[in-house]
Design an enzyme around this catalytic site. Sequence first.
Site, mmCIF file in Angstrom:
data_model
loop_
_atom_site.group_PDB
_atom_site.id
_atom_site.type_symbol
_atom_site.label_atom_id
_atom_site.label_comp_id
_atom_site.label_asym_id
_atom_site.label_seq_id
_atom_site.Cartn_x
_atom_site.Cartn_y
_atom_site.Cartn_z
ATOM 1 N N CYS A 88 4.827 31.768 17.659
ATOM 2 C CA CYS A 88 5.058 32.672 18.788
ATOM 3 C C CYS A 88 5.457 34.088 18.376
ATOM 4 O O CYS A 88 5.554 34.971 19.222
ATOM 5 C CB CYS A 88 6.117 32.093 19.716
ATOM 6 S SG CYS A 88 7.765 32.126 19.002
ATOM 7 N N ALA A 112 0.719 7.289 -15.371
ATOM 8 C CA ALA A 112 -0.671 6.862 -15.524
ATOM 9 C C ALA A 112 -1.357 7.705 -16.605
ATOM 10 O O ALA A 112 -2.106 7.196 -17.440
ATOM 11 C CB ALA A 112 -1.403 6.985 -14.205
ATOM 12 N N CYS A 143 9.199 28.883 22.642
ATOM 13 C CA CYS A 143 8.145 28.681 21.637
ATOM 14 C C CYS A 143 7.402 27.388 21.969
ATOM 15 O O CYS A 143 8.015 26.339 22.130
ATOM 16 C CB CYS A 143 8.765 28.601 20.247
ATOM 17 S SG CYS A 143 7.565 28.275 18.960
ATOM 18 N N LYS A 162 6.080 -14.565 -15.566
ATOM 19 C CA LYS A 162 6.628 -15.169 -16.784
ATOM 20 C C LYS A 162 6.341 -16.662 -16.806
ATOM 21 O O LYS A 162 6.440 -17.336 -15.769
ATOM 22 C CB LYS A 162 8.145 -14.975 -16.828
ATOM 23 C CG LYS A 162 8.580 -13.521 -16.795
ATOM 24 C CD LYS A 162 10.089 -13.375 -16.645
ATOM 25 C CE LYS A 162 10.434 -11.890 -16.541
ATOM 26 N NZ LYS A 162 11.849 -11.655 -16.242
ATOM 27 N N SER A 219 8.390 -5.308 -24.989
ATOM 28 C CA SER A 219 7.711 -4.650 -23.873
ATOM 29 C C SER A 219 6.729 -5.658 -23.281
ATOM 30 O O SER A 219 6.644 -6.789 -23.733
ATOM 31 C CB SER A 219 6.980 -3.407 -24.359
ATOM 32 O OG SER A 219 6.063 -3.768 -25.362
ATOM 33 N N LYS A 245 0.405 -4.507 -12.586
ATOM 34 C CA LYS A 245 0.786 -3.165 -12.129
ATOM 35 C C LYS A 245 0.127 -2.814 -10.801
ATOM 36 O O LYS A 245 -1.064 -3.012 -10.630
ATOM 37 C CB LYS A 245 0.360 -2.121 -13.179
ATOM 38 C CG LYS A 245 0.854 -2.419 -14.570
ATOM 39 C CD LYS A 245 2.322 -2.115 -14.717
ATOM 40 C CE LYS A 245 2.544 -0.661 -14.576
ATOM 41 N NZ LYS A 245 3.691 -0.187 -15.335
ATOM 42 N N LYS A 265 8.784 -6.221 -10.256
ATOM 43 C CA LYS A 265 9.028 -5.342 -11.397
ATOM 44 C C LYS A 265 9.779 -4.116 -10.878
ATOM 45 O O LYS A 265 9.200 -3.228 -10.256
ATOM 46 C CB LYS A 265 7.711 -4.944 -12.055
ATOM 47 C CG LYS A 265 7.909 -4.218 -13.368
ATOM 48 C CD LYS A 265 6.589 -4.095 -14.100
ATOM 49 C CE LYS A 265 6.760 -3.431 -15.453
ATOM 50 N NZ LYS A 265 7.356 -2.122 -15.372
HETATM 51 S S1 IVH Z 1 11.080 -8.974 -18.247
HETATM 52 C C1 IVH Z 1 9.638 -9.630 -22.358
HETATM 53 N N1 IVH Z 1 11.478 -8.774 -15.667
HETATM 54 O O1 IVH Z 1 9.600 -3.741 -16.916
HETATM 55 C C2 IVH Z 1 10.153 -9.450 -20.988
HETATM 56 N N2 IVH Z 1 11.106 -6.794 -16.908
HETATM 57 O O2 IVH Z 1 7.603 -3.474 -19.666
HETATM 58 C C3 IVH Z 1 10.682 -8.118 -20.783
HETATM 59 N N3 IVH Z 1 11.216 -4.753 -15.576
HETATM 60 O O3 IVH Z 1 11.110 -2.975 -19.924
HETATM 61 C C4 IVH Z 1 11.128 -7.745 -19.487
HETATM 62 N N4 IVH Z 1 11.624 -5.711 -13.653
HETATM 63 O O4 IVH Z 1 12.362 -2.442 -17.843
HETATM 64 C C5 IVH Z 1 11.229 -8.122 -16.812
HETATM 65 N N5 IVH Z 1 11.873 -8.731 -13.375
HETATM 66 C C6 IVH Z 1 11.634 -8.093 -14.520
HETATM 67 C C7 IVH Z 1 11.520 -6.692 -14.571
HETATM 68 C C8 IVH Z 1 11.254 -6.071 -15.796
HETATM 69 C C9 IVH Z 1 11.448 -4.566 -14.271
HETATM 70 C C10 IVH Z 1 10.923 -3.674 -16.536
HETATM 71 C C11 IVH Z 1 11.735 -3.701 -17.770
HETATM 72 C C12 IVH Z 1 10.781 -3.800 -18.894
HETATM 73 C C13 IVH Z 1 9.487 -3.412 -18.255
HETATM 74 C C14 IVH Z 1 8.319 -4.173 -18.771
#
Ligand code: IVH
Length: 728
Positions: free
Chosen positions: A473, A84, A493, A352, A132, A376, A164
Amino acid sequence: MVSLSNHDGATHGRIVTLRSHCHPERSQCHLSAVEGRRTKDDNARSPQTGKMTTLAARADELRAQIEEANYRYYALDDPQITDAEFDALLRELVELEREYPELRTPDSPTQRVGAAASQRFAPYAHARPMLSLANAVSVDELRAFDERARKLAGAAVEYVCELKIDGLAIALDYRDGSLTRGGTRGDGRVGEDVTANLRTIRTIPLRLRSTSFDPSTGSGQAELRMTGFEVRGEVYLRKSDFERLNTERERESLPAFANPRNAASGGVRQLDPALTAKRRLSFFAYQLAVDEGDRSTPKTQWDALARLRTLGFPVNPHVHRAATLDEVIEYCTNSERKRDSFDYEIDGVVVKVNDFAQQERLGVVARDPRWAIAFKFKPREARTKLIDIAITVGRTGTLNPSAVLAPVQIGGVTVKSATLHNVDYIKNNDIRIGDTVLVTRAGDVIPRVAGPVLSERTGRERKFKMPQRCPVCGSDVDHPPDEAMSRCTNAACPAQAYERLRHFASRGAMDIEGIGDVLAQQLTELNLVRDIADTYKLNESALADVPRMGKKSIENLLRNIEASKERGPARLLYGLGIRFVGTQTAQILADDFGTIYAMAAADEAELQRSDGIGPEAARSVALFFKQQPNREMIERLREAGVVMSAPKRVKTGGALSGKSFVLTGTLPNLTREAAAEMIVAAGGKVTGSVSKKTDYVVAGSEPGSKLTKAEQLGIDILDESGLQALLE
Ligand code: IVH
């Protein structure tokens, strides 16, 4: 996407959106520090060049801090700030550079997605960049993501929600059904080639599952035609494996890993694959990319996950297809609530866009795809001051060090104390009073001090020393050399009353039917039983105070307690709950020594002379009987009528067979009754007055006239050790 009011004179300035740079492989991206910096930004809007210099200096400072954090995180696997905090630094820099592009430098950490790959491994070039994810830390931010996605897609959007997983992202290359290469993400373009290490992870298929051709669907055929493809996913460590790993490290006096992610990340980057194998890493696949265009290539994320499964990859089962944002939000809320029920750490939800064609349409901005977002959870790590180390005594007498912390918010809870496990943990991790420490907390589990933040050391910190006496004790504390825990050696004790009573009354010990979990709890809580000897003081009127105890059950209980007095020294010894004394050991000692008193008087070496008694047990028994409260408790048991002796296994008649004894004065260790029992057990006789027929007088301090008479008659006079010698 954060809406940030950007002040330029007006009370509510224009709204700009801030893209969150989530640190790759870092879990706790967070927006916290943004709000509080608005005043700085206000200053920054000032045309004065002086202000500009200040901002440039701040940007430099941020870059240095971020680089240092990156280095510690990636190269050393030893982060010193929380995710964080890292995210707050990065976000401040991103924001600053966005506002003032002239401050941006080509080597700014904002210009890349992660740290450069380490030089230890061959480079692994990614065919497609490893992206990312932008973060959402609130429902509003999810809503903004959804609105933009629908707008850009120009149609309804369906989502796939995935947990995640908090580990590290890797890519796996398959050719003709076999794993050929695998690498870490690195900076998104080039990672580290860790193929040999990844091969040791059991859940990563080395060959694809042989697929059976299904003529009705044609699916088997399709898979065989997929000759070249790439799978991405997360390498992680199960919580159970993480605990085991840290226990092992503790045994080897190595510092513990702060969290499963660091342990997984370090595991993948071992130079010796055998060491990777030892960590027992796991894997979940979540992305599939096929090289050669193929009619059977999945068209959606949902189908891709299904395909990964049939190919033999582990895919997390908690995936959800959501038709609406409300469903997405529900999934996020539920997952955060359930997060402790999984055997792996999750730090959020990845949302997604399901349809690959829509994903393409939405595209990528900088490094973040616009078709996915990471929701998050609240962070579960924080830094705070370790004010002191307090000791509590557990039910089994263990002395448990706990951290007294400056109060800190973790995951929505104020944390003021945390476990430090044991002395070795404190030592191995070099945790000192006064340190700034990293504290982690998982759900209802007691928070844990993960380690000190060494960069915050001032030199005024104090090393911790375990007290030599029990804080409850005052009895001796025992810390067996091969053990992690220190223990109070006093059976009486107060901290241990409940567990001791449970054990004392258990089947293999004194077998007191009726004293189970519930009653033991009640008896100790009502202070009716402070130590096990009190069991024999229980009577009808005392038991009448125990809730839900009827007349009949009181009667039965008292009868059972009475009957238990006859169990004999072996079961009594076992029932005392001395460390390393199981039923077997108790039986051997009872057979050899005959009475509890003889054992109590024996030293370590004497105890060890018994066949099958090791040094640990001998040491532990001797230490137990050395404690005055324990001796007093034994005496109270004897007074209550608990049988202390069994007929000794005697070869011919017994060592003292036919001999007559008189006891006088106070013996240093044994009570007179105890000495008498030992003499009788060895075949001797004890009488009250000295005569010509007396063989021995055993004299302690202040013996009186009996000794004078013995001297006149020329009778052998013994002290306690003389008696012990005869008994042998
Ligand atoms: S998808 C563009 N799916 O989270 C999509 N990532 O910053 C990229 N992660 O680097 C990743 N679980 O290490 C995806 N079910 C999941 C995930 C996942 C964990 C991690 C991964 C990635 C970061 C996202």
